[in-house]
Scaffold this motif. Sequence first.
Motif, short mmCIF file in Angstrom:
data_model
loop_
_atom_site.label_atom_id
_atom_site.label_comp_id
_atom_site.label_asym_id
_atom_site.label_seq_id
_atom_site.Cartn_x
_atom_site.Cartn_y
_atom_site.Cartn_z
N UNK A 198 -3.83 13.58 -6.55
CA UNK A 198 -3.41 12.37 -7.04
C UNK A 198 -3.41 11.35 -5.75
N UNK A 199 -3.21 12.00 -4.60
CA UNK A 199 -3.31 11.17 -3.33
C UNK A 199 -4.65 10.95 -3.05
N UNK A 200 -5.73 11.87 -3.39
CA UNK A 200 -7.21 11.43 -3.44
C UNK A 200 -7.62 10.25 -4.05
N UNK A 201 -7.28 10.52 -5.33
CA UNK A 201 -7.49 9.38 -6.26
C UNK A 201 -6.87 8.15 -6.07
N UNK A 202 -5.82 8.03 -5.48
CA UNK A 202 -5.22 6.83 -5.05
C UNK A 202 -5.92 6.14 -3.78
N UNK A 203 -6.74 6.87 -2.96
CA UNK A 203 -7.35 6.26 -2.04
C UNK A 203 -8.37 5.24 -2.21
N UNK A 204 -8.78 5.30 -3.63
CA UNK A 204 -9.61 4.38 -3.81
C UNK A 204 -8.79 2.94 -4.12
N UNK A 256 0.87 -1.37 -0.10
CA UNK A 256 -0.04 -0.18 -0.02
C UNK A 256 0.78 1.23 0.00
N UNK A 257 1.91 1.50 -0.94
CA UNK A 257 2.73 2.53 -1.18
C UNK A 257 2.22 3.22 -2.39
N UNK A 258 2.20 4.66 -2.34
CA UNK A 258 2.03 5.54 -3.41
C UNK A 258 2.94 6.71 -3.41
N UNK A 274 -6.22 -1.34 -0.20
CA UNK A 274 -4.82 -1.48 0.40
C UNK A 274 -3.88 -1.97 -0.67
N UNK A 275 -4.22 -1.60 -1.88
CA UNK A 275 -3.07 -2.38 -2.82
C UNK A 275 -2.63 -1.12 -3.80
N UNK A 276 -2.28 0.14 -3.55
CA UNK A 276 -1.52 1.15 -3.99
C UNK A 276 -0.38 0.91 -4.93
N UNK A 277 0.27 -0.07 -4.25
CA UNK A 277 1.58 -0.60 -4.87
C UNK A 277 1.21 -1.41 -6.24
N UNK A 278 0.46 -2.38 -6.16
CA UNK A 278 -0.03 -3.00 -7.41
C UNK A 278 -0.67 -2.10 -8.63
#
Length: 239
Positions: A209-215, A181-183, A218-222
Motif C-alpha cells: 500500500x505504501x509503495x502504491x501511494x508513492x505515485x 501528503x499524508x497516507x 506530494x498529494x496523498x491526502x487528496x
Amino acid sequence: MAAKYFSVKLLKVKKASVVSFDISALYNRIMTNSALATQIAAAEVTLAIQDTKLGALIAAQAPLNRLRKGDYFANLVRSIISQQVSVAASRAILARVQAATGLEPKRILALNPEELRALGLSRPKAGYISDLAEHFVREPGIFDHLERLADDEVITELTRIKGIGAWTAQMFLMFTLGRLDIFAPDDVGLQRAITRLYGLKEVPSRTQLEALAEAWRPYRTVASWHLWESLTHEPYHTT
C-alpha cells in the motif's frame, strides 16, 4: 491556517498518459473555484496525470474539500470515536455525544464514565475522551503550536496523549491541519477502496500500500479523500 499547506504546482511529465476520462474538466475546476478549492483542484489534476485509474475516479466525483474547520478538541474527539468502528456506528455515536456535550471539554468532564458509555462509547474510549478533555481544560492552547511543526513532529506530539495513536494523528493532519501528503496505510476504508479501484484479488500488504501511494506524492491526502468518497457510492469500475 490550514490553507497555507495547499500551495501546489502541477508536476511535469515527460509524455502524456493515455487517459479514459476528460482531464479538461479537471482543469476547469482550477479556473472556477475559490482559492482553496482551486489549489485542491490543481492537486487533483496532478494526481490524474500521475495515476490514470485514480484520475478516472476523481473525474467521476464532484470536487472535494474534506477540511474540518473548528477546534482541535472536537476534531480529535471525532477521530477517537471513529477508531475501529464502522462509519455508520461512528456517526451514530458522534451524534449522541455531540447532542449531550456539544463536544466541549468541560461538558464532557461533567459526565461520569457510565453516562459517557450510555452514549455509545466503549469504556476505553470514554476514558480517552475524558483524559483529552482534562488536558484541554488545564491548558486550552495545548496544541496551538502544531501548525508550525512538521508532519512527523505533529504525530509525536499527539501520540503522547492516551488514546491517540498514529491513525488518529494522521486523520488530524489530513482533515484539521490540511497537510497534503499524508497516507494512512492501516485505514480499513482506504484498503477496501484501493483493492476495488485496482481490481485486486486481495487487500495489499502495508508495504504494498505504501509503495502504491508513492505515485500520489506530494498529494496523498487528496488521493485518500477521493478513495474514501468512492466507498459512499456504488462500486466504481475501471477498464
